[in-house]
Design a protein around this motif. Structure first.
Motif, PDB file in Angstrom:
ATOM      1  N   TRP A  31      -8.523  -0.321  10.091  1.00 50.37           N
ATOM      2  CA  TRP A  31      -9.084  -1.560   9.542  1.00 50.37           C
ATOM      3  C   TRP A  31     -10.372  -1.289   8.752  1.00 50.37           C
ATOM      4  O   TRP A  31     -10.600  -1.893   7.715  1.00 50.37           O
ATOM      5  CB  TRP A  31      -9.265  -2.602  10.655  1.00 50.37           C
ATOM      6  N   LEU A  32     -11.206  -0.360   9.266  1.00 51.36           N
ATOM      7  CA  LEU A  32     -12.447  -0.072   8.534  1.00 51.36           C
ATOM      8  C   LEU A  32     -12.180   0.712   7.250  1.00 51.36           C
ATOM      9  O   LEU A  32     -12.973   0.672   6.319  1.00 51.36           O
ATOM     10  CB  LEU A  32     -13.439   0.679   9.425  1.00 51.36           C
ATOM     11  N   SER A  33     -11.055   1.433   7.203  1.00 51.30           N
ATOM     12  CA  SER A  33     -10.747   2.233   6.012  1.00 51.30           C
ATOM     13  C   SER A  33     -10.256   1.372   4.854  1.00 51.30           C
ATOM     14  O   SER A  33     -10.235   1.827   3.711  1.00 51.30           O
ATOM     15  CB  SER A  33      -9.655   3.257   6.321  1.00 51.30           C
ATOM     16  N   ARG A  34      -9.837   0.165   5.152  1.00 54.09           N
ATOM     17  CA  ARG A  34      -9.241  -0.699   4.116  1.00 54.09           C
ATOM     18  C   ARG A  34     -10.101  -0.820   2.874  1.00 54.09           C
ATOM     19  O   ARG A  34      -9.617  -0.752   1.756  1.00 54.09           O
ATOM     20  CB  ARG A  34      -9.012  -2.109   4.681  1.00 54.09           C
ATOM     21  N   GLN A  35     -11.416  -1.011   3.088  1.00 56.47           N
ATOM     22  CA  GLN A  35     -12.277  -1.275   1.932  1.00 56.47           C
ATOM     23  C   GLN A  35     -12.480  -0.050   1.046  1.00 56.47           C
ATOM     24  O   GLN A  35     -13.015  -0.169  -0.042  1.00 56.47           O
ATOM     25  CB  GLN A  35     -13.626  -1.816   2.400  1.00 56.47           C
ATOM     26  N   HIS A  36     -12.044   1.118   1.519  1.00 62.93           N
ATOM     27  CA  HIS A  36     -12.240   2.341   0.733  1.00 62.93           C
ATOM     28  C   HIS A  36     -11.032   2.708  -0.114  1.00 62.93           C
ATOM     29  O   HIS A  36     -11.003   3.770  -0.718  1.00 62.93           O
ATOM     30  CB  HIS A  36     -12.621   3.506   1.651  1.00 62.93           C
ATOM     31  N   VAL A  37     -10.017   1.863  -0.127  1.00 60.14           N
ATOM     32  CA  VAL A  37      -8.844   2.166  -0.967  1.00 60.14           C
ATOM     33  C   VAL A  37      -8.645   1.046  -1.991  1.00 60.14           C
ATOM     34  O   VAL A  37      -9.212  -0.046  -1.853  1.00 60.14           O
ATOM     35  CB  VAL A  37      -7.548   2.346  -0.125  1.00 60.14           C
ATOM     36  N   ALA A  38      -7.840   1.353  -3.009  1.00 62.05           N
ATOM     37  CA  ALA A  38      -7.569   0.362  -4.052  1.00 62.05           C
ATOM     38  C   ALA A  38      -6.885  -0.864  -3.438  1.00 62.05           C
ATOM     39  O   ALA A  38      -6.138  -0.733  -2.458  1.00 62.05           O
ATOM     40  CB  ALA A  38      -6.677   0.977  -5.120  1.00 62.05           C
ATOM     41  N   PRO A  39      -7.133  -2.059  -4.002  1.00 64.27           N
ATOM     42  CA  PRO A  39      -6.594  -3.289  -3.419  1.00 64.27           C
ATOM     43  C   PRO A  39      -5.091  -3.262  -3.148  1.00 64.27           C
ATOM     44  O   PRO A  39      -4.643  -3.792  -2.133  1.00 64.27           O
ATOM     45  CB  PRO A  39      -6.941  -4.354  -4.467  1.00 64.27           C
ATOM     46  N   VAL A  40      -4.303  -2.606  -4.007  1.00 66.53           N
ATOM     47  CA  VAL A  40      -2.851  -2.589  -3.777  1.00 66.53           C
ATOM     48  C   VAL A  40      -2.443  -1.888  -2.491  1.00 66.53           C
ATOM     49  O   VAL A  40      -1.339  -2.091  -1.999  1.00 66.53           O
ATOM     50  CB  VAL A  40      -2.056  -1.877  -4.899  1.00 66.53           C
ATOM     51  N   TYR A  41      -3.295  -0.991  -1.964  1.00 68.38           N
ATOM     52  CA  TYR A  41      -2.923  -0.261  -0.743  1.00 68.38           C
ATOM     53  C   TYR A  41      -3.523  -0.871   0.513  1.00 68.38           C
ATOM     54  O   TYR A  41      -3.296  -0.377   1.613  1.00 68.38           O
ATOM     55  CB  TYR A  41      -3.344   1.209  -0.861  1.00 68.38           C
ATOM     56  N   ARG A  42      -4.296  -1.953   0.339  1.00 74.00           N
ATOM     57  CA  ARG A  42      -4.996  -2.508   1.508  1.00 74.00           C
ATOM     58  C   ARG A  42      -4.033  -3.124   2.521  1.00 74.00           C
ATOM     59  O   ARG A  42      -4.262  -3.057   3.720  1.00 74.00           O
ATOM     60  CB  ARG A  42      -6.049  -3.526   1.059  1.00 74.00           C
ATOM     61  N   MET A  43      -2.951  -3.701   2.001  1.00 75.49           N
ATOM     62  CA  MET A  43      -1.970  -4.296   2.904  1.00 75.49           C
ATOM     63  C   MET A  43      -1.367  -3.223   3.817  1.00 75.49           C
ATOM     64  O   MET A  43      -1.165  -3.464   5.010  1.00 75.49           O
ATOM     65  CB  MET A  43      -0.881  -4.993   2.086  1.00 75.49           C
ATOM     66  N   ALA A  44      -1.098  -2.028   3.268  1.00 75.71           N
ATOM     67  CA  ALA A  44      -0.521  -0.951   4.083  1.00 75.71           C
ATOM     68  C   ALA A  44      -1.465  -0.577   5.228  1.00 75.71           C
ATOM     69  O   ALA A  44      -1.035  -0.378   6.369  1.00 75.71           O
ATOM     70  CB  ALA A  44      -0.211   0.270   3.221  1.00 75.71           C
ATOM     71  N   LEU A  45      -2.779  -0.511   4.939  1.00 78.07           N
ATOM     72  CA  LEU A  45      -3.733  -0.156   5.993  1.00 78.07           C
ATOM     73  C   LEU A  45      -3.911  -1.295   6.995  1.00 78.07           C
ATOM     74  O   LEU A  45      -4.084  -1.066   8.191  1.00 78.07           O
ATOM     75  CB  LEU A  45      -5.083   0.229   5.393  1.00 78.07           C
ATOM     76  N   LEU A  46      -3.838  -2.515   6.496  1.00 80.18           N
ATOM     77  CA  LEU A  46      -3.904  -3.668   7.393  1.00 80.18           C
ATOM     78  C   LEU A  46      -2.747  -3.603   8.393  1.00 80.18           C
ATOM     79  O   LEU A  46      -2.921  -3.772   9.596  1.00 80.18           O
ATOM     80  CB  LEU A  46      -3.823  -4.969   6.585  1.00 80.18           C
ATOM     81  N   LEU A  47      -1.548  -3.291   7.868  1.00 80.56           N
ATOM     82  CA  LEU A  47      -0.367  -3.211   8.738  1.00 80.56           C
ATOM     83  C   LEU A  47      -0.448  -2.036   9.709  1.00 80.56           C
ATOM     84  O   LEU A  47      -0.068  -2.163  10.867  1.00 80.56           O
ATOM     85  CB  LEU A  47       0.914  -3.097   7.897  1.00 80.56           C
ATOM     86  N   SER A  48      -0.965  -0.884   9.254  1.00 82.75           N
ATOM     87  CA  SER A  48      -1.141   0.259  10.168  1.00 82.75           C
ATOM     88  C   SER A  48      -1.967  -0.150  11.373  1.00 82.75           C
ATOM     89  O   SER A  48      -1.630   0.176  12.516  1.00 82.75           O
ATOM     90  CB  SER A  48      -1.875   1.421   9.482  1.00 82.75           C
ATOM     91  N   GLY A  49      -3.071  -0.867  11.106  1.00 79.47           N
ATOM     92  CA  GLY A  49      -3.945  -1.308  12.187  1.00 79.47           C
ATOM     93  C   GLY A  49      -3.291  -2.368  13.051  1.00 79.47           C
ATOM     94  O   GLY A  49      -3.477  -2.406  14.266  1.00 79.47           O
ATOM     95  N   LEU A  50      -2.499  -3.203  12.421  1.00 78.35           N
ATOM     96  CA  LEU A  50      -1.801  -4.253  13.168  1.00 78.35           C
ATOM     97  C   LEU A  50      -0.790  -3.632  14.137  1.00 78.35           C
ATOM     98  O   LEU A  50      -0.679  -4.052  15.293  1.00 78.35           O
ATOM     99  CB  LEU A  50      -1.087  -5.173  12.178  1.00 78.35           C
ATOM    100  N   VAL A  51      -0.091  -2.606  13.665  1.00 74.07           N
ATOM    101  CA  VAL A  51       0.886  -1.906  14.511  1.00 74.07           C
ATOM    102  C   VAL A  51       0.191  -1.296  15.731  1.00 74.07           C
ATOM    103  O   VAL A  51       0.629  -1.489  16.870  1.00 74.07           O
ATOM    104  CB  VAL A  51       1.625  -0.812  13.702  1.00 74.07           C
TER     105      VAL A  51
END
Ligand SMILES: *C/C=C(C)/C=C/C=C(C)/C=C/C1=C(C)CCCC1(C)C
Length: 264
Positions: A31-51
């Motif tokens: 979740w903390l890494s989300r802001q360090h990637v381009a907006p198009v990849y933020r959903m993937a990191l959000l889902l990783s954390g959700l899992v």
């Protein structure tokens, strides 16, 4: 309940506890890494954390259920309390997390929209079907029932493995050079780690009996979950970092004042 000795009981308890810690740490990291990637990849990191967050919750419940099923006697031995250990937590967890893991992989690959639309439906649907078909065999006490549902669940499983293997090969060739190896690794981790689940499922049938089967099953599934969720999430994060670096322009504010536009 399967009779266990204290050593076996503690071993499973410690593995579950370690798994909880891993998923807690992984959730914070993703979740903390989300802001360090381009907006198009933020959903993937959000889902990783959700899992890992959903798994964190279920491992708490598994831990509770494990401790409710056994108690230490006054003599220092271990006895079953009569409260059954609840296997359903794992299956409910998989039902939610397995489709999400596949969506993560599809998102980070950024396929064409027609490929995307098709895979976003067929892969998660096959994953849900696989888990639902596996459950009746997991809780069955006789080997025949276990085999039958194993076989049924293997059909959607093989479809998923085949799609990841054959269907995505072309798409992987189209990934940017620097990310290609990582995307391919994420696909292989999924295939190899996922193959471990139907093997663990058969432990009670193959030679392992009673306590050994129960302990093997709990540790086998926990180890696979750590690799398939936290380990896989790290690969996804790495891919998102690499691809974001290659697509640097998302960081510059757009001159029109409408916010940075990611490259399509
Ligand atoms: C985080 C949890 C994951 C990635 C779980 C994956 C589970 C499987 C791939 C389970 C597969 C099964 C079969 C293919 C047959 C027997 C029943 C299952 C559900 C264990």
């Amino acid at each position: 309940m399967t009779p266990l000795d204290i050593g076996q009981f503690n071993l499973v308890s410690n593995v579950i506890s370690f798994t909880i810690a891993t998923f807690g740490a992984a959730t914070v990291f993703f979740w903390l890494s989300r802001q360090h990637v381009a907006p198009v990849y933020r959903m993937a990191l959000l889902l990783s954390g959700l899992v890992t967050f959903i798994a964190l919750y279920h491992y708490f419940r598994i831990y509770e259920s494990w401790h409710a099923a056994y108690q230490i006697t006054a003599q220092g031995g271990l006895e079953a309390t009569g409260v059954p250990f609840n296997d359903a937590y794992r299956y409910v967890d998989w039902l939610l997390t397995v489709p999400l893991l596949l969506i993560e992989l599809i998102l980070v690959m950024r396929l064409s929209s027609s490929e995307n639309r098709k895979l976003m439906i067929t892969l998660p649907a096959a994953a849900a079907l696989m888990i639902v078909l596996g459950y009746p065999g997991e809780v069955a006490t006789n080997d025949t029932t276990r085999w039958v549902f194993w076989g049924l669940s293997m059909i959607p499983f093989l479809y998923i493995v085949w799609t990841l293997f054959a269907g995505l090969s072309e798409a992987i060739k189209r990934q940017p050079e620097r990310a290609r190896g990582m995307v391919s690794a994420a696909r292989w981790v999924t295939i190899i780690v996922w193959c471990w689940y139907p093997v663990v499922y058969l432990f009670p049938i193959f030679g392992l009996s009673g306590a050994d089967a129960e302990v093997g099953l709990q540790i086998g599934y926990s180890a696979a979950d750590i690799l398939a969720k936290a380990g896989f999430g790290l690969l996804i994060a790495r891919i998102a970092f690499i691809k974001s670096e290659d697509e640097r322009e998302w960081e510059q504010p757009a001159p029109t004042g409408q916010g940075a536009q990611p490259r399509a």
